[in-house]
Motif scaffolding. Structure first.
Motif, PDB file in Angstrom:
ATOM      1  N   THR A  28       0.830  -1.194   0.000  1.00  0.00           N
ATOM      2  CA  THR A  28       0.000   0.000   0.000  1.00  0.00           C
ATOM      3  C   THR A  28       0.871   1.253   0.000  1.00  0.00           C
ATOM      4  O   THR A  28       1.614   1.495   0.952  1.00  0.00           O
ATOM      5  CB  THR A  28      -0.924   0.020   1.231  1.00  0.00           C
ATOM      6  OG1 THR A  28      -1.708  -1.173   1.239  1.00  0.00           O
ATOM      7  CG2 THR A  28      -1.843   1.228   1.193  1.00  0.00           C
ATOM      8  N   TRP A  29       0.749   2.042  -1.042  1.00  0.00           N
ATOM      9  CA  TRP A  29       1.533   3.273  -1.143  1.00  0.00           C
ATOM     10  C   TRP A  29       1.178   4.259  -0.045  1.00  0.00           C
ATOM     11  O   TRP A  29       2.005   5.094   0.323  1.00  0.00           O
ATOM     12  CB  TRP A  29       1.300   3.925  -2.509  1.00  0.00           C
ATOM     13  CG  TRP A  29       2.159   3.373  -3.591  1.00  0.00           C
ATOM     14  CD1 TRP A  29       1.812   2.466  -4.545  1.00  0.00           C
ATOM     15  CD2 TRP A  29       3.534   3.688  -3.851  1.00  0.00           C
ATOM     16  NE1 TRP A  29       2.863   2.196  -5.365  1.00  0.00           N
ATOM     17  CE2 TRP A  29       3.935   2.938  -4.976  1.00  0.00           C
ATOM     18  CE3 TRP A  29       4.452   4.541  -3.232  1.00  0.00           C
ATOM     19  CZ2 TRP A  29       5.223   3.020  -5.510  1.00  0.00           C
ATOM     20  CZ3 TRP A  29       5.733   4.630  -3.755  1.00  0.00           C
ATOM     21  CH2 TRP A  29       6.100   3.861  -4.893  1.00  0.00           C
ATOM     22  N   ASP A  30      -0.039   4.199   0.484  1.00  0.00           N
ATOM     23  CA  ASP A  30      -0.452   5.157   1.503  1.00  0.00           C
ATOM     24  C   ASP A  30       0.460   5.114   2.732  1.00  0.00           C
ATOM     25  O   ASP A  30       0.578   6.113   3.447  1.00  0.00           O
ATOM     26  CB  ASP A  30      -1.887   4.885   1.940  1.00  0.00           C
ATOM     27  CG  ASP A  30      -2.892   5.236   0.865  1.00  0.00           C
ATOM     28  OD1 ASP A  30      -4.062   4.867   1.011  1.00  0.00           O
ATOM     29  OD2 ASP A  30      -2.489   5.896  -0.119  1.00  0.00           O
ATOM     30  N   TYR A  31       1.036   3.976   3.000  1.00  0.00           N
ATOM     31  CA  TYR A  31       1.828   3.818   4.218  1.00  0.00           C
ATOM     32  C   TYR A  31       3.303   3.573   3.932  1.00  0.00           C
ATOM     33  O   TYR A  31       4.076   3.287   4.842  1.00  0.00           O
ATOM     34  CB  TYR A  31       1.287   2.647   5.042  1.00  0.00           C
ATOM     35  CG  TYR A  31      -0.187   2.750   5.312  1.00  0.00           C
ATOM     36  CD1 TYR A  31      -1.081   1.857   4.732  1.00  0.00           C
ATOM     37  CD2 TYR A  31      -0.689   3.745   6.129  1.00  0.00           C
ATOM     38  CE1 TYR A  31      -2.434   1.954   4.972  1.00  0.00           C
ATOM     39  CE2 TYR A  31      -2.045   3.848   6.382  1.00  0.00           C
ATOM     40  CZ  TYR A  31      -2.915   2.951   5.792  1.00  0.00           C
ATOM     41  OH  TYR A  31      -4.261   3.044   6.029  1.00  0.00           O
ATOM     42  N   THR A  91       7.924   9.022  -2.112  1.00  0.00           N
ATOM     43  CA  THR A  91       6.545   8.631  -1.806  1.00  0.00           C
ATOM     44  C   THR A  91       5.655   9.020  -2.983  1.00  0.00           C
ATOM     45  O   THR A  91       5.977   9.947  -3.730  1.00  0.00           O
ATOM     46  CB  THR A  91       6.026   9.345  -0.555  1.00  0.00           C
ATOM     47  OG1 THR A  91       6.081  10.774  -0.767  1.00  0.00           O
ATOM     48  CG2 THR A  91       6.870   8.999   0.654  1.00  0.00           C
ATOM     49  N   ARG A  92       4.541   8.336  -3.135  1.00  0.00           N
ATOM     50  CA  ARG A  92       3.610   8.655  -4.206  1.00  0.00           C
ATOM     51  C   ARG A  92       2.719   9.814  -3.772  1.00  0.00           C
ATOM     52  O   ARG A  92       2.849  10.319  -2.670  1.00  0.00           O
ATOM     53  CB  ARG A  92       2.783   7.426  -4.592  1.00  0.00           C
ATOM     54  CG  ARG A  92       2.310   7.445  -6.034  1.00  0.00           C
ATOM     55  CD  ARG A  92       1.818   6.111  -6.527  1.00  0.00           C
ATOM     56  NE  ARG A  92       0.567   5.721  -5.905  1.00  0.00           N
ATOM     57  CZ  ARG A  92      -0.129   4.642  -6.300  1.00  0.00           C
ATOM     58  NH1 ARG A  92       0.316   3.872  -7.273  1.00  0.00           N
ATOM     59  NH2 ARG A  92      -1.242   4.334  -5.705  1.00  0.00           N
ATOM     60  N   ASP A  93       1.825  10.213  -4.586  1.00  0.00           N
ATOM     61  CA  ASP A  93       0.931  11.349  -4.374  1.00  0.00           C
ATOM     62  C   ASP A  93       1.703  12.672  -4.406  1.00  0.00           C
ATOM     63  O   ASP A  93       1.687  13.395  -5.372  1.00  0.00           O
ATOM     64  CB  ASP A  93       0.146  11.230  -3.074  1.00  0.00           C
ATOM     65  CG  ASP A  93      -0.674   9.951  -3.007  1.00  0.00           C
ATOM     66  OD1 ASP A  93      -0.874   9.416  -1.908  1.00  0.00           O
ATOM     67  OD2 ASP A  93      -1.093   9.484  -4.078  1.00  0.00           O
ATOM     68  N   ARG A 139       6.892   5.681   5.493  1.00  0.00           N
ATOM     69  CA  ARG A 139       6.444   6.984   4.979  1.00  0.00           C
ATOM     70  C   ARG A 139       5.985   7.813   6.154  1.00  0.00           C
ATOM     71  O   ARG A 139       5.365   7.307   7.085  1.00  0.00           O
ATOM     72  CB  ARG A 139       5.294   6.789   3.985  1.00  0.00           C
ATOM     73  CG  ARG A 139       4.626   8.083   3.569  1.00  0.00           C
ATOM     74  CD  ARG A 139       3.574   7.836   2.513  1.00  0.00           C
ATOM     75  NE  ARG A 139       2.844   9.052   2.188  1.00  0.00           N
ATOM     76  CZ  ARG A 139       2.088   9.217   1.120  1.00  0.00           C
ATOM     77  NH1 ARG A 139       1.972   8.228   0.255  1.00  0.00           N
ATOM     78  NH2 ARG A 139       1.453  10.347   0.908  1.00  0.00           N
ATOM     79  N   SER A 164       3.919  13.213   3.682  1.00  0.00           N
ATOM     80  CA  SER A 164       4.197  13.206   2.256  1.00  0.00           C
ATOM     81  C   SER A 164       5.644  12.848   1.947  1.00  0.00           C
ATOM     82  O   SER A 164       6.044  12.829   0.784  1.00  0.00           O
ATOM     83  CB  SER A 164       3.886  14.583   1.659  1.00  0.00           C
ATOM     84  OG  SER A 164       4.731  15.575   2.233  1.00  0.00           O
TER      85      SER A 164
END
Length: 127
Positions: free
Chosen positions: A28-31, A52-54, A101, A104
């Protein structure tokens, strides 16, 4: 389970460029962040940088900053390491791995903080 696969290594002359790819899946990219590392012959593994993504937050080691650039193709879940102005000291096996992460940004490129390592891709800088 996270799976990462690096590619794009090869032989390049001093002053040249290479772009490495890290295809990712299973996390999961969120974490998480993705880090790039390298291990030169006879030396320990060291961090090159992370992303990190986003927000695309990045962090680079002193040796990479200004010459290397990390980016993401979100649609392809692929992280790139663009290496410019290469020198013989950049010769190493390059790896990508999943790391922490914080908001951001990626807070660290310490080897111990990363997991799910790829198999590595060899980069040789030589005339």
């Amino acid at each position: 389970q996270a799976q990462l696969a690096e590619s794009g290594g090869g032989l390049v002359q001093p002053g040249g460029s290479l772009r490495l790819s890290c295809v990712t899946s299973g996390f999961t990219w969120d974490y998480s962040s993705i880090g790039w590392f390298r291990q030169a012959p006879g030396k320990g593994r060291e961090g090159v940088g992370c992303i990190t993504r986003d927000y695309g937050g990045t962090y680079y080691s002193d040796s990479a900053r200004g010459r290397f650039t990390i980016s993401i193709d979100n649609a392809a879940n692929t992280v790139f390491l663009q290496m410019d102005n290469l020198v013989p000291e950049d010769t190493a096996v390059y790896y990508c791995a999943v790391g922490p992460r914080y908001g951001s940004s990626c807070p660290t490129i310490n080897v111990e903080s990363f997991r799910s390592w790829g198999q590595g891709t060899h980069v040789t800088v030589s005339a």
